[in-house]
Design a protein around this motif. Structure first.
Motif, PDB file in Angstrom:
ATOM      1  N   THR A  51       0.829  -1.070   0.032  1.00  0.00           N
ATOM      2  CA  THR A  51      -0.201   0.017   0.066  1.00  0.00           C
ATOM      3  C   THR A  51       0.803   1.251  -0.131  1.00  0.00           C
ATOM      4  OG1 THR A  51      -0.159  -0.202   2.489  1.00  0.00           O
ATOM      5  CG2 THR A  51      -2.014  -0.932   1.083  1.00  0.00           C
ATOM      6  N   GLY A  52       2.201   1.253  -0.272  1.00  0.00           N
ATOM      7  CA  GLY A  52       3.067   2.419  -0.483  1.00  0.00           C
ATOM      8  C   GLY A  52       3.373   3.080   0.751  1.00  0.00           C
ATOM      9  N   ILE A  61       4.583  -4.829  -7.807  1.00  0.00           N
ATOM     10  CA  ILE A  61       3.208  -5.314  -7.084  1.00  0.00           C
ATOM     11  C   ILE A  61       2.067  -4.859  -8.314  1.00  0.00           C
ATOM     12  CG2 ILE A  61       1.655  -4.337  -5.332  1.00  0.00           C
ATOM     13  CD1 ILE A  61       4.216  -3.122  -4.077  1.00  0.00           C
ATOM     14  N   ILE A  62       1.553  -6.009  -8.592  1.00  0.00           N
ATOM     15  CA  ILE A  62       0.607  -5.857  -9.598  1.00  0.00           C
ATOM     16  C   ILE A  62      -1.000  -5.813  -9.169  1.00  0.00           C
ATOM     17  CG2 ILE A  62      -0.383  -6.787 -11.993  1.00  0.00           C
ATOM     18  CD1 ILE A  62       2.728  -5.913 -11.983  1.00  0.00           C
ATOM     19  N   TYR A  63      -1.680  -4.760  -9.220  1.00  0.00           N
ATOM     20  CA  TYR A  63      -3.077  -4.643  -8.698  1.00  0.00           C
ATOM     21  C   TYR A  63      -4.160  -4.392  -9.840  1.00  0.00           C
ATOM     22  CZ  TYR A  63      -6.844  -2.938  -6.210  1.00  0.00           C
ATOM     23  OH  TYR A  63      -8.514  -2.801  -5.862  1.00  0.00           O
ATOM     24  N   ARG A  64      -4.988  -5.520 -10.042  1.00  0.00           N
ATOM     25  CA  ARG A  64      -5.968  -5.284 -11.176  1.00  0.00           C
ATOM     26  C   ARG A  64      -5.186  -5.066 -12.619  1.00  0.00           C
ATOM     27  NH1 ARG A  64      -9.652  -0.898  -9.351  1.00  0.00           N
ATOM     28  NH2 ARG A  64     -10.600  -1.107 -11.442  1.00  0.00           N
ATOM     29  N   LEU A  76      -3.781   4.426  -4.340  1.00  0.00           N
ATOM     30  CA  LEU A  76      -4.241   3.217  -4.480  1.00  0.00           C
ATOM     31  C   LEU A  76      -5.553   3.185  -3.803  1.00  0.00           C
ATOM     32  CD1 LEU A  76      -0.958   1.359  -3.263  1.00  0.00           C
ATOM     33  CD2 LEU A  76      -2.177   1.210  -5.569  1.00  0.00           C
ATOM     34  N   VAL A  77      -5.831   4.025  -2.728  1.00  0.00           N
ATOM     35  CA  VAL A  77      -7.051   3.944  -2.277  1.00  0.00           C
ATOM     36  C   VAL A  77      -8.107   4.108  -3.395  1.00  0.00           C
ATOM     37  CG1 VAL A  77      -8.765   5.215  -0.567  1.00  0.00           C
ATOM     38  CG2 VAL A  77      -6.473   4.490   0.225  1.00  0.00           C
ATOM     39  N   LYS A  79      -8.171   3.592  -6.204  1.00  0.00           N
ATOM     40  CA  LYS A  79      -8.310   2.349  -7.086  1.00  0.00           C
ATOM     41  C   LYS A  79      -8.733   1.272  -6.487  1.00  0.00           C
ATOM     42  CE  LYS A  79      -4.239   3.785 -10.152  1.00  0.00           C
ATOM     43  NZ  LYS A  79      -4.965   3.719 -11.389  1.00  0.00           N
ATOM     44  N   GLY A  80      -9.482   1.286  -5.441  1.00  0.00           N
ATOM     45  CA  GLY A  80     -10.143   0.322  -4.644  1.00  0.00           C
ATOM     46  C   GLY A  80      -9.411  -0.735  -3.885  1.00  0.00           C
ATOM     47  N   LEU A  81      -8.259  -0.160  -3.229  1.00  0.00           N
ATOM     48  CA  LEU A  81      -7.342  -0.903  -2.419  1.00  0.00           C
ATOM     49  C   LEU A  81      -7.364  -0.270  -1.039  1.00  0.00           C
ATOM     50  CD1 LEU A  81      -5.542  -3.558  -1.970  1.00  0.00           C
ATOM     51  CD2 LEU A  81      -3.531  -2.020  -2.609  1.00  0.00           C
ATOM     52  N   ALA A  82      -7.834  -0.908   0.060  1.00  0.00           N
ATOM     53  CA  ALA A  82      -7.884  -0.434   1.467  1.00  0.00           C
ATOM     54  C   ALA A  82      -7.094  -1.343   2.209  1.00  0.00           C
ATOM     55  CB  ALA A  82      -9.215  -0.121   1.743  1.00  0.00           C
ATOM     56  N   HIS A  83      -6.619  -0.377   3.336  1.00  0.00           N
ATOM     57  CA  HIS A  83      -5.816  -0.799   4.326  1.00  0.00           C
ATOM     58  C   HIS A  83      -6.019  -0.542   5.853  1.00  0.00           C
ATOM     59  CE1 HIS A  83      -1.147  -1.155   5.657  1.00  0.00           C
ATOM     60  NE2 HIS A  83      -1.953  -1.973   6.172  1.00  0.00           N
TER      61      HIS A  83
END
Length: 237
Positions: A51-52, A61-64, A76-77, A79-83
């Motif tokens: 998550t950077g 790191i490949i996301y979607r 990233l948030v 783009k739909g990636l939450a932490h």
């Protein structure tokens, strides 16, 4: 199956310490995948790198389908990636409602934000009861619920959970794991780091066992749950 996240040859250094050593793993869309291992195995560093929050020295790191290795966390948030970080990290001086609304900062549609808020209150009725309460006065379990709810307010496709049961009473631990399953059933992919390996393996589809920055074992969670090596090292009562 369609991969939503792929980590390839990931290396992380803290000064002279080589914390992550060529990590390779993936998460398929719609799965719960758990990373288990002893303290210092590199689990939290892995999530923070994805998550950077911390830089990596090598790897992708490949996301979607997109290489997001160099993107900052806030992108990233969107783009739909939450932490949900270890230790919860709620804004102690803000109310429950204000914390939740900060989770929606990348979104513009007020009607959809309101729908998400109602969904959060449905998943976490205690947050509705305490919506005007200052977050720093919540119990540890309630703060964990708030941290999870705040992440869900971004409407993620995938959520990374770092030690969600840490420091909680057994009653809250069971409640948090029930909520993780409900989040998953709502269509969100889950990558879970958890010291309570037994609980994590019981709800996960697949698992990776980390040891000093490397993957030692991997497989279906049910298989690892019954593996004598895993039971001896991580599941002893």
């Amino acid at each position: 199956m369609e991969q939503i996240l792929e980590v390839k040859n990931l290396h992380v250094h803290y000064g002279m310490i080589h914390a992550i050593k060529g990590l390779d793993f993936h998460v398929n869309k719609g799965e719960i995948v758990t990373l288990i291992g002893a303290n210092g195995a590199g689990k939290t560093s892995t999530l923070q790198t994805i998550t950077g929050l911390i830089p990596h020295s090598q790897g992708e790191i490949i996301y979607r389908g997109e290489n997001v290795s160099k993107l900052p966390g806030y992108k990233l948030v969107s783009k739909g990636l939450a932490h949900v970080p270890e230790g919860r990290r709620v804004f102690a001086s803000l109310t429950v409602y204000q914390n939740l609304m900060l989770g929606a900062y990348t979104r513009k549609n007020s009607k959809e934000i309101e729908e998400s808020l109602n969904m959060i209150y449905h998943h976490f009725p205690r947050l509705l009861e305490r919506k005007n309460q200052v977050a720093g006065t919540l119990s540890g379990g309630e703060q964990q619920m708030l941290a999870m709810g705040r992440a869900l307010m971004s409407k993620p496709e995938m959520i990374l959970l770092d030690e969600p049961s840490m420091g909680l009473s057994p009653i809250y631990v069971n409640e948090i794991f029930d909520i993780i399953q409900k989040i998953h059933e709502s269509g969100v992919t889950v990558l879970l780091v958890e010291q309570n390996a037994n609980k994590a393996l019981m709800i996960a589809d697949r698992a990776y066992v980390l040891e000093t920055g490397n993957i030692r074992l991997e497989g279906k969670a049910g298989d690892l749950l019954s593996d004598p090596q895993v039971r001896a090292a991580y599941l002893s009562e």
